[in-house]
Write an enzyme that holds these catalytic residues in place. Structure first.
Site, short mmCIF file in Angstrom:
data_model
loop_
_atom_site.label_atom_id
_atom_site.label_comp_id
_atom_site.label_asym_id
_atom_site.label_seq_id
_atom_site.Cartn_x
_atom_site.Cartn_y
_atom_site.Cartn_z
N TYR A 13 -1.08 -6.53 2.01
CA TYR A 13 -0.10 -6.85 0.96
C TYR A 13 -0.26 -8.32 0.53
O TYR A 13 -0.03 -8.68 -0.61
CB TYR A 13 1.32 -6.53 1.43
CG TYR A 13 2.31 -6.38 0.29
CD1 TYR A 13 2.14 -5.39 -0.67
CD2 TYR A 13 3.43 -7.21 0.19
CE1 TYR A 13 3.05 -5.24 -1.72
CE2 TYR A 13 4.34 -7.07 -0.85
CZ TYR A 13 4.14 -6.08 -1.80
OH TYR A 13 5.05 -5.94 -2.83
N LYS A 68 7.00 -11.60 -3.15
CA LYS A 68 8.27 -10.90 -2.89
C LYS A 68 9.24 -11.79 -2.11
O LYS A 68 10.46 -11.71 -2.31
CB LYS A 68 8.03 -9.58 -2.16
CG LYS A 68 7.33 -8.50 -2.99
CD LYS A 68 8.07 -8.13 -4.26
CE LYS A 68 7.51 -6.86 -4.90
NZ LYS A 68 8.12 -6.58 -6.22
O1 0WE Z 1 4.41 -4.08 -4.70
C1 0WE Z 1 3.62 -3.17 -4.52
C2 0WE Z 1 2.29 -3.16 -5.28
C3 0WE Z 1 2.33 -3.91 -6.58
C4 0WE Z 1 0.96 -4.12 -7.17
C5 0WE Z 1 0.04 -3.10 -7.30
C6 0WE Z 1 -1.20 -3.36 -7.89
C7 0WE Z 1 -2.25 -2.31 -7.98
C8 0WE Z 1 -3.26 -2.58 -9.08
C9 0WE Z 1 0.65 -5.38 -7.63
N1 0WE Z 1 -0.54 -5.65 -8.21
C10 0WE Z 1 -1.46 -4.67 -8.35
N2 0WE Z 1 -2.66 -4.98 -8.94
C11 0WE Z 1 -3.56 -4.05 -9.27
O2 0WE Z 1 -4.65 -4.37 -9.80
N3 0WE Z 1 3.91 -2.18 -3.60
C12 0WE Z 1 5.15 -2.27 -2.85
C13 0WE Z 1 3.01 -1.06 -3.32
C14 0WE Z 1 2.06 -1.50 -2.25
O3 0WE Z 1 0.97 -2.24 -2.57
C15 0WE Z 1 0.33 -2.56 -1.37
C16 0WE Z 1 1.04 -2.00 -0.32
C17 0WE Z 1 2.16 -1.33 -0.86
C18 0WE Z 1 3.20 -0.58 -0.12
C19 0WE Z 1 -0.83 -3.29 -1.17
C20 0WE Z 1 -1.29 -3.46 0.13
C21 0WE Z 1 -0.59 -2.92 1.20
C22 0WE Z 1 0.57 -2.19 0.99
#
Ligand code: 0WE
Length: 195
Positions: free
Chosen positions: A95, A102
């Protein structure tokens, strides 16, 4: 309306239009985040200055910019809700820079709640458990994380978008009129577990 939160002019234009069309505003849902894909995998210490600034600008500063616009339009009080994740308070592998974003976002919730409280504007966050979505399918290992939640969380399942929406409706409604500056976990109870 388009609202690229990195463009102050677009943010201002959204609130100008709301002012013209509606006169005032009751609720604002902040539900966006972005980090470079490369920064959501591998060593956190590899995060570049530019990648760090991008993630914090879009994912955390944007709440400040939008709250500023909402403040002047929420003339009869209001509710602001943002979406966050456990990776902002504990280390979740990969993450990475989003966790720092966050953490900043959750502190934004508290500072904004303190400032806007006298105007009867409440500011809260919902910390949702991982959900399989189009965006999360871009995240490597998301299925393993979902299976982990299904094994460990008290409810033995992930949460649904409807459950996150229902909790958001609660925080937008007068049912939560005494609640501000809080992070509400909608995560099947996952975060209470220590082992
Ligand atoms: O906040 C998130 C992910 C938000 C996010 C997703 C992406 C995917 C595509 C931010 N930036 C990007 N950029 C991109 O190019 N989550 C809570 C979902 C999430 O993302 C992770 C998680 C979880 C859960 C990434 C790594 C590990 C766990």
């Amino acid at each position: 309306m388009p609202c690229n939160v990195q463009d102050e002019a677009q943010v201002e234009a959204v609130f100008e239009t709301i002012q013209k069309e509606w006169g005032r505003l009751d609720i604002l849902i902040h539900c966006l985040a972005f980090a470079n894909r490369d920064d959501l995998t591998g060593d956190f210490s590899s995060t570049s200055r530019a990648g760090f600034q991008l993630a914090l600008d879009i994912s955390a500063y944007s709440l400040v910019a939008l709250a500023r616009g909402a403040k002047s339009l929420m003339t009869e009080g209001g509710s602001i809700v943002t979406l966050t994740y456990l990776g902002g308070v504990r280390v979740v592998p990969n993450y990475n820079v989003m966790g720092i974003a966050k953490a900043a976002l959750e502190m934004n919730v508290r500072y904004l709640a303190a400032e806007l409280g006298p105007n009867n504007i409440r500011v809260n966050g919902i910390s949702a458990g991982p959900i399989r979505t189009l965006a999360s399918s871009a995240v490597g290992g998301i299925l393993d994380m979902i299976h982990h939640v299904e094994d460990i969380a008290p409810l033995r399942r992930t949460v649904t978008q409807t459950e996150v929406g229902n909790a958001t409706a609660f925080l937008c409604s007068d049912l939560s009129s005494g609640i501000t500056g809080q992070i509400l976990y909608v995560d099947s109870g996952y975060c209470i577990m220590g082992m």
